[in-house]
Design an enzyme around this catalytic site. Structure first.
Site, PDB file in Angstrom:
ATOM      1  N   LYS A   1       0.827  -1.201   0.000  1.00 40.34           N
ATOM      2  CA  LYS A   1       0.000   0.000   0.000  1.00 40.34           C
ATOM      3  C   LYS A   1       0.870   1.265   0.000  1.00 40.34           C
ATOM      4  O   LYS A   1       2.085   1.184   0.192  1.00 40.34           O
ATOM      5  CB  LYS A   1      -0.934  -0.040   1.209  1.00 40.34           C
TER       6      LYS A   1
ATOM      7  N   THR B   1      -5.110  -8.112  10.151  1.00 45.72           N
ATOM      8  CA  THR B   1      -5.445  -6.811   9.570  1.00 45.72           C
ATOM      9  C   THR B   1      -5.359  -5.705  10.616  1.00 45.72           C
ATOM     10  O   THR B   1      -4.837  -4.626  10.350  1.00 45.72           O
ATOM     11  CB  THR B   1      -6.865  -6.851   8.958  1.00 45.72           C
TER      12      THR B   1
ATOM     13  N   HIS C   1      -1.858  -5.601   1.344  1.00 53.39           N
ATOM     14  CA  HIS C   1      -3.114  -6.309   1.063  1.00 53.39           C
ATOM     15  C   HIS C   1      -2.759  -7.678   0.518  1.00 53.39           C
ATOM     16  O   HIS C   1      -1.810  -7.819  -0.248  1.00 53.39           O
ATOM     17  CB  HIS C   1      -3.946  -5.561   0.013  1.00 53.39           C
TER      18      HIS C   1
END
Length: 135
Positions: free
Chosen positions: A9, A91, A115
């Protein structure tokens, strides 16, 4: 051979973590099948995160993911989806164990570095979105 999508990311790219993350995947026997640096469009991200639409974090997630370049990669290997998920870690940053990518590098649950597709079906759908040339 199983394939999966992983995306470093914007915060991971800005912090120079692409090489470290890729090395962790390769050290577990996964092979890089395709990769690209891209600043994702809102349209691509809305398709990618369509199952999250309407949730309170949806708009901030889209804004964050479109804020700069990401490193999208297709990884290939035995149990690729599971291996990537395990290496990525939980997460939620407070649940991510040391030794996982998120446990070692994530700053918050929003800025959680990486991710990874959550299933074989999701991997197929996501790879087709991010790498249509492979579909």
């Amino acid at each position: 051979m199983e394939t999966t999508l992983a995306i470093v990311k914007p915060d991971g790219v800005k912090r120079g973590l692409i090489g470290e993350i890729l090395k962790r995947y390769e050290n577990k026997g996964l092979r890089l099948k395709a990769a690209k640096v891209i600043t994702p469009t809102i349209e691509l991200l809305e398709k990618h995160y369509e199952e999250h639409k309407g949730k309170p974090y949806y708009k901030p997630l889209i804004q964050y993911m479109s804020s700069g370049p990401v490193f999208a990669m297709v990884l290939e290997g035995e149990n690729a989806v599971k291996i990537v998920r395990l290496l990525n870690g939980a997460t939620k940053v407070e649940e991510a164990l040391p030794g996982t990518i998120r446990g070692d590098f994530a700053i918050s649950t929003t800025f959680n570095i990486i991710h990874g597709s959550d299933s074989i079906e999701s991997a197929k759908r996501e790879i087709a979105l991010w790498f249509p040339e492979l579909a």
